[in-house]
Design a protein around this motif. Structure first.
Motif, PDB file in Angstrom:
ATOM      1  N   ASP A  46       5.154 -29.595  14.489  1.00 23.34           N
ATOM      2  CA  ASP A  46       5.780 -29.811  15.371  1.00 23.34           C
ATOM      3  C   ASP A  46       5.219 -28.767  16.546  1.00 23.34           C
ATOM      4  O   ASP A  46       5.370 -28.647  17.942  1.00 23.34           O
ATOM      5  N   ARG A  47       4.526 -27.094  15.477  1.00 22.73           N
ATOM      6  CA  ARG A  47       4.124 -26.526  16.451  1.00 22.73           C
ATOM      7  C   ARG A  47       2.943 -27.615  17.756  1.00 22.73           C
ATOM      8  O   ARG A  47       2.388 -26.556  18.932  1.00 22.73           O
ATOM      9  N   GLU A 106      -3.009 -26.181  15.196  1.00 20.51           N
ATOM     10  CA  GLU A 106      -1.780 -26.399  14.663  1.00 20.51           C
ATOM     11  C   GLU A 106      -1.900 -27.715  13.721  1.00 20.51           C
ATOM     12  O   GLU A 106      -1.211 -27.875  12.551  1.00 20.51           O
ATOM     13  N   GLU A 108       4.687 -29.492  20.370  1.00 25.98           N
ATOM     14  CA  GLU A 108       4.661 -28.355  21.445  1.00 25.98           C
ATOM     15  C   GLU A 108       3.416 -27.847  22.054  1.00 25.98           C
ATOM     16  O   GLU A 108       3.589 -28.021  23.353  1.00 25.98           O
ATOM     17  N   GLU A 109       2.692 -27.535  21.781  1.00 23.48           N
ATOM     18  CA  GLU A 109       1.024 -27.395  22.508  1.00 23.48           C
ATOM     19  C   GLU A 109       0.539 -28.041  23.214  1.00 23.48           C
ATOM     20  O   GLU A 109       0.064 -27.942  24.396  1.00 23.48           O
ATOM     21  N   ARG A 149      -5.915 -19.446  15.619  1.00 24.57           N
ATOM     22  CA  ARG A 149      -5.001 -19.176  15.746  1.00 24.57           C
ATOM     23  C   ARG A 149      -4.474 -18.068  16.469  1.00 24.57           C
ATOM     24  O   ARG A 149      -4.088 -17.648  17.628  1.00 24.57           O
ATOM     25  N   ASN A 208       0.584 -27.946  10.786  1.00 29.78           N
ATOM     26  CA  ASN A 208       1.935 -27.777  11.584  1.00 29.78           C
ATOM     27  C   ASN A 208       1.802 -28.360  12.487  1.00 29.78           C
ATOM     28  O   ASN A 208       2.604 -28.264  13.646  1.00 29.78           O
TER      29      ASN A 208
END
Length: 195
Positions: free
Chosen positions: A169-170, A162, A173-174, A139, A167
């Motif tokens: 949600d992240r 992620e 988003e990506e 990351r 993760n």
């Protein structure tokens, strides 16, 4: 002036036994690309099968250790240490196979009149961390790369990291930053729960 011993550049395992040495980044070269690749064993790929059509690069491959057999558009070239193979046509299909252990090839290239750093130079350093499950390190590498260059491939690898780290949600988003091609590849990984 800067000097550098290739043996002092930390290598990054990228594909199978292939080790990439980030010469351009280490020296801070901006006018052209220059990196080294070492194959562990005879019979291993030391230059991957590809063209430079997408980037438009002219390239010189310098065999600096060992011996390789280059195949360029079906034509084989024996290349012992000290051989330079120059390809001025980006559409030429090229590949090199190591004929001796620890064969090392220095790849030098760029677009005539300009040089843009290829995206893989930014995500290669994260690959060993991803393989090792060190998602915090991966990351950090990818986030630093994104500060320098916003590119779908970097978001792809960060979304993958992620998702693997849990993760979700992240990761979503990506994934929202991806081009259709990268989104399709990411979706095929099937790393996220539905919803």
């Amino acid at each position: 002036m800067k000097t550098l011993r290739l043996d002092d550049v930390e290598g990054v395992p990228v594909f199978g036994t292939l080790v990439w040495k980030p010469v351009r980044k280490t020296l801070g070269v901006t006018a052209f690309g220059i990196n080294a690749y070492t194959a562990a064993s005879a019979g291993d790929e030391v230059v991957e099968d590809h063209t430079e059509e997408q980037l438009g690069h002219e390239e010189i491959y310098a065999v600096i250790r060992g011996r390789a057999t280059f195949t360029v558009d079906g034509e084989e070239v024996d290349a012992p240490a000290g051989t330079l193979v120059y390809l001025d046509d980006p559409t030429q299909q090229r590949q090199a196979i190591a004929q001796e252990p620890e064969t090392t090839v220095l790849a030098i290239g760029g677009v005539p009149g300009k040089h843009e750093i290829p995206t893989w130079e930014y995500f290669f350093p994260a690959l060993p961390a991803i393989e090792a499950g060190d998602y915090d390190r991966a990351r950090a590498i990818l986030e630093e790369a994104l500060r320098e260059r916003d590119h779908s491939a970097l978001h792809y690898y960060l979304a993958k990291v992620e998702a693997l780290a849990g993760n979700h949600d992240r990761a979503r988003e990506e994934a929202a930053q991806l081009t259709p091609e990268h989104r399709e590849a990411f979706d095929e990984l099937d790393l996220l729960p539905s919803g």
